[in-house]
Design a protein around this motif. Structure first.
Motif, PDB file in Angstrom:
ATOM      1  N   CYS A   1      -7.565  10.243  -0.173  1.00 21.54           N
ATOM      2  CA  CYS A   1      -7.161   9.940   1.200  1.00 21.54           C
ATOM      3  C   CYS A   1      -6.897  11.283   1.881  1.00 21.54           C
ATOM      4  O   CYS A   1      -6.132  12.086   1.364  1.00 21.54           O
TER       5      CYS A   1
ATOM      6  N   TYR B   1      -3.887  10.803  -1.781  1.00 24.37           N
ATOM      7  CA  TYR B   1      -4.349   9.553  -2.394  1.00 24.37           C
ATOM      8  C   TYR B   1      -3.783   8.344  -1.657  1.00 24.37           C
ATOM      9  O   TYR B   1      -2.729   8.418  -1.049  1.00 24.37           O
TER      10      TYR B   1
ATOM     11  N   LYS C   1      -3.089   4.129  -2.579  1.00 26.62           N
ATOM     12  CA  LYS C   1      -3.037   3.135  -3.653  1.00 26.62           C
ATOM     13  C   LYS C   1      -2.922   1.758  -3.009  1.00 26.62           C
ATOM     14  O   LYS C   1      -2.016   1.498  -2.232  1.00 26.62           O
TER      15      LYS C   1
ATOM     16  N   TYR D   1      -0.012   9.017  -1.243  1.00 31.58           N
ATOM     17  CA  TYR D   1       0.626  10.168  -1.860  1.00 31.58           C
ATOM     18  C   TYR D   1       0.588  11.301  -0.859  1.00 31.58           C
ATOM     19  O   TYR D   1      -0.483  11.712  -0.411  1.00 31.58           O
TER      20      TYR D   1
ATOM     21  N   MET E   1       0.844  -1.158   0.000  1.00 29.73           N
ATOM     22  CA  MET E   1       0.000   0.000   0.000  1.00 29.73           C
ATOM     23  C   MET E   1       0.896   1.230   0.000  1.00 29.73           C
ATOM     24  O   MET E   1       1.966   1.225   0.587  1.00 29.73           O
ATOM     25  N   GLU E   2       0.404   2.258  -0.643  1.00 30.06           N
ATOM     26  CA  GLU E   2       1.146   3.504  -0.709  1.00 30.06           C
ATOM     27  C   GLU E   2       0.180   4.676  -0.547  1.00 30.06           C
ATOM     28  O   GLU E   2      -0.994   4.561  -0.891  1.00 30.06           O
TER      29      GLU E   2
ATOM     30  N   TRP F   1       4.875   9.326  -3.544  1.00 29.56           N
ATOM     31  CA  TRP F   1       4.229   8.125  -3.034  1.00 29.56           C
ATOM     32  C   TRP F   1       5.134   7.511  -1.979  1.00 29.56           C
ATOM     33  O   TRP F   1       6.325   7.325  -2.216  1.00 29.56           O
TER      34      TRP F   1
ATOM     35  N   ASP G   1      -3.479  -2.685  -3.532  1.00 25.95           N
ATOM     36  CA  ASP G   1      -3.369  -3.744  -4.531  1.00 25.95           C
ATOM     37  C   ASP G   1      -4.698  -4.034  -5.219  1.00 25.95           C
ATOM     38  O   ASP G   1      -4.748  -4.196  -6.420  1.00 25.95           O
TER      39      ASP G   1
ATOM     40  N   ASP H   1      -8.592   0.756  -7.068  1.00 30.98           N
ATOM     41  CA  ASP H   1      -8.056   1.859  -7.853  1.00 30.98           C
ATOM     42  C   ASP H   1      -7.524   2.887  -6.868  1.00 30.98           C
ATOM     43  O   ASP H   1      -7.839   2.847  -5.677  1.00 30.98           O
ATOM     44  N   ILE H   2      -6.767   3.843  -7.356  1.00 29.46           N
ATOM     45  CA  ILE H   2      -6.298   4.933  -6.505  1.00 29.46           C
ATOM     46  C   ILE H   2      -7.523   5.672  -5.974  1.00 29.46           C
ATOM     47  O   ILE H   2      -8.459   5.956  -6.709  1.00 29.46           O
ATOM     48  N   GLN H   3      -7.510   5.928  -4.672  1.00 31.27           N
ATOM     49  CA  GLN H   3      -8.638   6.584  -4.007  1.00 31.27           C
ATOM     50  C   GLN H   3      -8.173   7.836  -3.279  1.00 31.27           C
ATOM     51  O   GLN H   3      -7.020   7.931  -2.879  1.00 31.27           O
TER      52      GLN H   3
ATOM     53  N   THR I   1     -14.423   5.018   0.928  1.00 34.65           N
ATOM     54  CA  THR I   1     -13.015   4.726   0.649  1.00 34.65           C
ATOM     55  C   THR I   1     -12.498   3.657   1.616  1.00 34.65           C
ATOM     56  O   THR I   1     -13.056   3.454   2.699  1.00 34.65           O
TER      57      THR I   1
END
Length: 99
Positions: free
Chosen positions: A55, A44, A46, A4, A1-2, A15, A48, A51-53, A90
């Motif tokens: 945050c 954001y 990210k 931004y 998990m990442e 990221w 696995d 989709d990018i959400q 989210t």
């Protein structure tokens, strides 16, 4: 998990992988000049399976919650994931609700 992370003053962003040790995370903020007197924001996340959400929460709280999340049994992780998907919220909101 990442996530931004963006510097509110300069607009620089990067990221960062989470969860990780809090001191390492703070080092990453300083090293990449993402924090100007603590003024940074998450924008954001990210994952696995997602989709990018967006945050918007606190980086260090989210980091702790993700540390707990990855230690949960897979069935519980799936329940949280499905709750997020089925309720149109989210992933960040879902783990903050459950953890």
């Amino acid at each position: 998990m990442e996530v931004y992370v963006e510097n509110n003053v300069t607009g620089a962003g990067r990221w960062l992988a989470i969860p990780q040790n809090s001191s390492t995370l703070m080092y990453e903020l300083i090293k990449h000049k993402l924090s100007s007197n603590g003024e940074y924001q998450l924008t954001y996340i990210k994952l696995d399976n997602f989709d990018i959400q967006p945050c918007v929460g606190n980086l260090f709280i989210l980091n702790k919650k993700l540390s707990k999340y990855i230690k949960l049994p897979e069935k519980v992780q799936s329940t949280i994931y499905e709750y997020s998907f089925n309720n149109g919220i989210t992933f960040e909101e879902a783990i903050c609700t459950f953890l």
